[in-house]
Design a protein around this motif. Structure first.
Motif, PDB file in Angstrom:
ATOM      1  N   GLU A 272       0.828  -1.203   0.000  1.00 51.29           N
ATOM      2  CA  GLU A 272       0.000   0.000   0.000  1.00 51.29           C
ATOM      3  C   GLU A 272       0.864   1.256   0.000  1.00 51.29           C
ATOM      4  N   GLY A 273       0.613   2.153  -0.965  1.00 56.69           N
ATOM      5  CA  GLY A 273       1.358   3.402  -1.082  1.00 56.69           C
ATOM      6  C   GLY A 273       2.594   3.325  -1.946  1.00 56.69           C
ATOM      7  N   LYS A 274       2.959   2.126  -2.422  1.00 54.36           N
ATOM      8  CA  LYS A 274       4.151   1.963  -3.253  1.00 54.36           C
ATOM      9  C   LYS A 274       3.759   1.659  -4.696  1.00 54.36           C
ATOM     10  N   GLU A 275       4.747   1.821  -5.610  1.00 52.67           N
ATOM     11  CA  GLU A 275       4.536   1.513  -7.024  1.00 52.67           C
ATOM     12  C   GLU A 275       5.382   0.316  -7.409  1.00 52.67           C
ATOM     13  N   VAL A 276       4.933  -0.408  -8.416  1.00 50.74           N
ATOM     14  CA  VAL A 276       5.640  -1.619  -8.844  1.00 50.74           C
ATOM     15  C   VAL A 276       7.053  -1.286  -9.311  1.00 50.74           C
ATOM     16  N   GLU A 277       7.225  -0.134  -9.932  1.00 50.64           N
ATOM     17  CA  GLU A 277       8.529   0.217 -10.499  1.00 50.64           C
ATOM     18  C   GLU A 277       9.604   0.462  -9.434  1.00 50.64           C
ATOM     19  N   GLU A 278       9.197   0.676  -8.169  1.00 52.08           N
ATOM     20  CA  GLU A 278      10.171   0.952  -7.122  1.00 52.08           C
ATOM     21  C   GLU A 278      10.355  -0.211  -6.149  1.00 52.08           C
ATOM     22  N   LEU A 279       9.738  -1.351  -6.420  1.00 54.76           N
ATOM     23  CA  LEU A 279       9.819  -2.488  -5.507  1.00 54.76           C
ATOM     24  C   LEU A 279      11.151  -3.222  -5.640  1.00 54.76           C
ATOM     25  N   THR A 280      11.604  -3.788  -4.536  1.00 53.24           N
ATOM     26  CA  THR A 280      12.775  -4.655  -4.554  1.00 53.24           C
ATOM     27  C   THR A 280      12.365  -6.061  -4.975  1.00 53.24           C
ATOM     28  N   LYS A 281      13.359  -6.920  -5.215  1.00 55.63           N
ATOM     29  CA  LYS A 281      13.052  -8.285  -5.636  1.00 55.63           C
ATOM     30  C   LYS A 281      12.238  -9.017  -4.574  1.00 55.63           C
ATOM     31  N   LYS A 282      12.605  -8.819  -3.318  1.00 56.80           N
ATOM     32  CA  LYS A 282      11.890  -9.493  -2.232  1.00 56.80           C
ATOM     33  C   LYS A 282      10.434  -9.047  -2.178  1.00 56.80           C
ATOM     34  N   GLU A 283      10.183  -7.749  -2.351  1.00 50.46           N
ATOM     35  CA  GLU A 283       8.807  -7.236  -2.319  1.00 50.46           C
ATOM     36  C   GLU A 283       7.994  -7.744  -3.508  1.00 50.46           C
ATOM     37  N   ILE A 284       8.634  -7.850  -4.674  1.00 50.14           N
ATOM     38  CA  ILE A 284       7.924  -8.358  -5.859  1.00 50.14           C
ATOM     39  C   ILE A 284       7.518  -9.810  -5.655  1.00 50.14           C
ATOM     40  N   VAL A 285       8.462 -10.632  -5.190  1.00 49.64           N
ATOM     41  CA  VAL A 285       8.170 -12.053  -4.984  1.00 49.64           C
ATOM     42  C   VAL A 285       7.086 -12.229  -3.931  1.00 49.64           C
ATOM     43  N   LYS A 286       7.155 -11.454  -2.844  1.00 46.06           N
ATOM     44  CA  LYS A 286       6.147 -11.565  -1.793  1.00 46.06           C
ATOM     45  C   LYS A 286       4.763 -11.182  -2.302  1.00 46.06           C
ATOM     46  N   ALA A 287       4.695 -10.109  -3.105  1.00 52.86           N
ATOM     47  CA  ALA A 287       3.406  -9.658  -3.634  1.00 52.86           C
ATOM     48  C   ALA A 287       2.806 -10.703  -4.576  1.00 52.86           C
ATOM     49  N   LEU A 288       3.639 -11.305  -5.438  1.00 49.36           N
ATOM     50  CA  LEU A 288       3.124 -12.297  -6.386  1.00 49.36           C
ATOM     51  C   LEU A 288       2.743 -13.603  -5.688  1.00 49.36           C
ATOM     52  N   ARG A 289       3.449 -13.954  -4.626  1.00 42.55           N
ATOM     53  CA  ARG A 289       3.074 -15.152  -3.878  1.00 42.55           C
ATOM     54  C   ARG A 289       1.775 -14.950  -3.090  1.00 42.55           C
ATOM     55  N   SER A 290       1.460 -13.701  -2.773  1.00 35.10           N
ATOM     56  CA  SER A 290       0.237 -13.397  -2.019  1.00 35.10           C
ATOM     57  C   SER A 290      -0.934 -13.080  -2.937  1.00 35.10           C
ATOM     58  N   LYS A 291      -0.830 -13.446  -4.200  1.00 30.78           N
ATOM     59  CA  LYS A 291      -1.912 -13.127  -5.148  1.00 30.78           C
ATOM     60  C   LYS A 291      -3.198 -13.849  -4.761  1.00 30.78           C
ATOM     61  N   VAL A 292      -4.306 -13.235  -5.130  1.00 32.74           N
ATOM     62  CA  VAL A 292      -5.635 -13.714  -4.745  1.00 32.74           C
ATOM     63  C   VAL A 292      -6.420 -14.043  -6.008  1.00 32.74           C
ATOM     64  N   PRO A 293      -7.208 -15.128  -6.021  1.00 25.62           N
ATOM     65  CA  PRO A 293      -8.045 -15.427  -7.186  1.00 25.62           C
ATOM     66  C   PRO A 293      -8.954 -14.256  -7.536  1.00 25.62           C
ATOM     67  N   ALA A 294      -9.082 -13.991  -8.818  1.00 28.77           N
ATOM     68  CA  ALA A 294      -9.825 -12.809  -9.276  1.00 28.77           C
ATOM     69  C   ALA A 294     -11.282 -12.844  -8.842  1.00 28.77           C
ATOM     70  N   GLU A 295     -11.910 -14.041  -8.839  1.00 29.44           N
ATOM     71  CA  GLU A 295     -13.317 -14.136  -8.451  1.00 29.44           C
ATOM     72  C   GLU A 295     -13.530 -13.650  -7.022  1.00 29.44           C
ATOM     73  N   GLN A 296     -12.587 -13.968  -6.146  1.00 25.37           N
ATOM     74  CA  GLN A 296     -12.699 -13.532  -4.762  1.00 25.37           C
ATOM     75  C   GLN A 296     -12.555 -12.015  -4.650  1.00 25.37           C
ATOM     76  N   VAL A 297     -11.639 -11.444  -5.438  1.00 27.17           N
ATOM     77  CA  VAL A 297     -11.451  -9.992  -5.427  1.00 27.17           C
ATOM     78  C   VAL A 297     -12.679  -9.288  -5.983  1.00 27.17           C
ATOM     79  N   ILE A 298     -13.262  -9.819  -7.048  1.00 29.89           N
ATOM     80  CA  ILE A 298     -14.472  -9.221  -7.642  1.00 29.89           C
ATOM     81  C   ILE A 298     -15.600  -9.198  -6.626  1.00 29.89           C
ATOM     82  N   ASN A 299     -15.769 -10.306  -5.898  1.00 29.72           N
ATOM     83  CA  ASN A 299     -16.839 -10.382  -4.910  1.00 29.72           C
ATOM     84  C   ASN A 299     -16.629  -9.349  -3.808  1.00 29.72           C
TER      85      ASN A 299
END
Length: 464
Positions: A272-299
């Motif tokens: 929250e408050g950050k942009e993808v272009e400024e993320l470190t490798k660790k932050e990118i991997v953590k964000a992608l591992r925490s991805k949520v199914p789209a149907e759940q987000v839509i609901n």
């Protein structure tokens, strides 16, 4: 009195401006050995000229302080510089400023300044002189030295030979820029693996793609703007798509549009408050591992009005409360978080997906709905552009045009609606509402969690 103060303020401001522009006493010819500068103002009850003021200064201070501090002797020996006088006449009076450069010590300069205030006549007119301040020239020089040193150091740092790490980073940056390709008719910035990868990551801009390339993720593609390109929509029907947006308001708006017009499988966001272009490798991997199914987000976003980060916090708090247990495969529970998609990896066949995450089988075949979709094509383009809901009668005439948020309430009140066309998600709740109103067609952007529908109701989505 008020007019006199105004005139003096104007004179002093002009004097300061000239000093800033280098037209004052700061020249090398007069400030070579100067230590202090005496600034004074004067007022004469009559019209006098500059020579009158200078003559009064020398004449009325002669012999006052003895031979050691006599102005004429001091000027001959160079311990007092050229006295500058600014004169302005107004309404029969004369106002002005006096500037005296001095290379005497602090005490002698103060005594000399006090002597100036003893002058009570300039030429034929009564006058009064008041010392405003004594400026230490060396302090001014120190400030100049500091500022100039900063400029010289900045220039030196820019011209300095870069470190080995900087050279390596520059080379890597150039290689990454060459790896960047343009994909589709819109020439979207993309990683080199996008054309053949089974899964893609959709980001916002070119800088996001470059940052992912920097950390070895080569299957990212950018939407480049708030309007989702047709290339992204087509790719979403063929590939496994992960939407990866910034953690700000703009990222949320792009995510909402992606979920409405494209077939997104997973959603990930920057902290929250950050942009993808400024993320470190660790932050990118953590964000992608925490991805949520789209149907759940839509609901959560469209039906409950909650944000993506509230959903993540709920999941984290729930995982903290529950002890980590290994469940049996037949229970259909996911053992691990979905793996980060990379060009070299494909989806793990061993990963068990929850039944709620499974895509709903469409109740209408594409081939059957294609002619009916063409009948509503004109209305579909209209709602895409205006973002409204259209209620049609049996002759395909528009009964009313309403905001999408009022659609459910309107359908509960009306019984003359034959078809509904809107740019939104068709849910089970909406289907139950229109079935009670006798609606025959419902046309929307996409469906979510539709488990039943009346036989008389036909559902059409934009993707069909």
């Amino acid at each position: 009195m008020k007019r006199k103060k105004t005139v003096l303020q104007q004179i002093l401001s002009e004097k300061r401006k000239k000093v800033k522009e280098g037209d004052g006493m700061s020249g090398k010819d007069e400030f070579g050995t100067t230590k202090y500068v005496i600034y004074a103002e004067f007022e004469a009850n009559g019209v006098v000229e500059r020579p009158d003021v200078v003559g009064a200064i020398f004449g009325q201070t002669e012999g006052l302080l003895g031979d050691d501090l006599d102005l004429r002797e001091l000027q001959k020996t160079g311990r007092i510089g050229r006295i500058r006088v600014e004169v302005h006449n107004k309404a029969g009076k004369t106002y002005g400023t006096i500037t005296v450069p001095s290379s005497l010590d602090r005490v002698e300069t103060a005594v000399l300044a006090a002597a100036l205030e003893t002058i009570d006549r300039v030429g034929p007119a009564e006058a009064r002189i008041k010392v405003l301040r004594i400026e230490d020239v060396r302090a001014t020089k120190r400030k100049y030295i500091i500022e100039r040193a900063k400029e010289i150091l900045e220039t030196l740092m820019e011209q300095e030979i870069p470190e080995t790490q900087e050279i390596t980073e520059e080379v890597k940056k150039a290689v990454r820029a060459k790896e960047l390709i343009e994909y589709g008719p819109e020439k979207l910035p993309a990683g080199p693996h996008v054309p053949f990868s089974d899964s893609i990551i959709v980001v916002e801009g070119r800088a996001d793609v470059l940052n992912l390339l920097k950390h070895g993720i080569k299957n990212a593609i950018a939407v480049e703007g708030t309007s989702i390109p047709e290339t992204i929509i087509k790719l979403s029907k063929e590939r496994i798509v992960t939407a990866f947006t910034d953690g700000d308001r703009g990222g949320e708006l792009i995510l909402k549009e992606l979920l409405q017009v494209a077939d997104v499988d997973y959603v990930a966001r920057a902290p929250e408050g950050k942009e993808v272009e400024e993320l470190t490798k660790k932050e990118i991997v953590k964000a992608l591992r925490s991805k949520v199914p789209a149907e759940q987000v839509i609901n959560e976003m469209f039906n409950k009005g909650r944000s993506f980060y509230e959903l993540i916090r709920d999941r984290e708090s729930e995982s903290e409360r529950q002890p980590r247990q290994v469940t049996k495969p037949e229970l259909g529970v996911v053992k691990t978080q979905p793996k980060v998609e990379t060009p070299e990896e494909k989806r793990e066949p061993a990963t068990v997906v929850r039944p709620s995450v499974e895509k709903i089988v469409k109740p209408i075949e594409t081939s059957k709905s294609a002619p009916e979709l063409e009948e509503f094509r004109e209305f579909i383009e209209r709602v895409k552009k205006d973002g409204v809901a259209l209620l049609l009668d049996e002759n395909k005439n528009v009964i009313t045009e309403i905001p999408v948020r009022e659609l459910t309430n309107q359908l509960k009140e009306r019984k003359d609606v034959y078809a509904v066309v809107f740019n939104g998600v068709i849910t089970q709740r909406l289907i139950d509402t229109v079935s009670e109103s006798g609606v025959k067609y419902i046309v929307g952007a996409r469906k979510y969690n539709v488990v039943r529908r009346p036989v008389s109701l036909k559902i059409i989505t934009f993707a069909e």
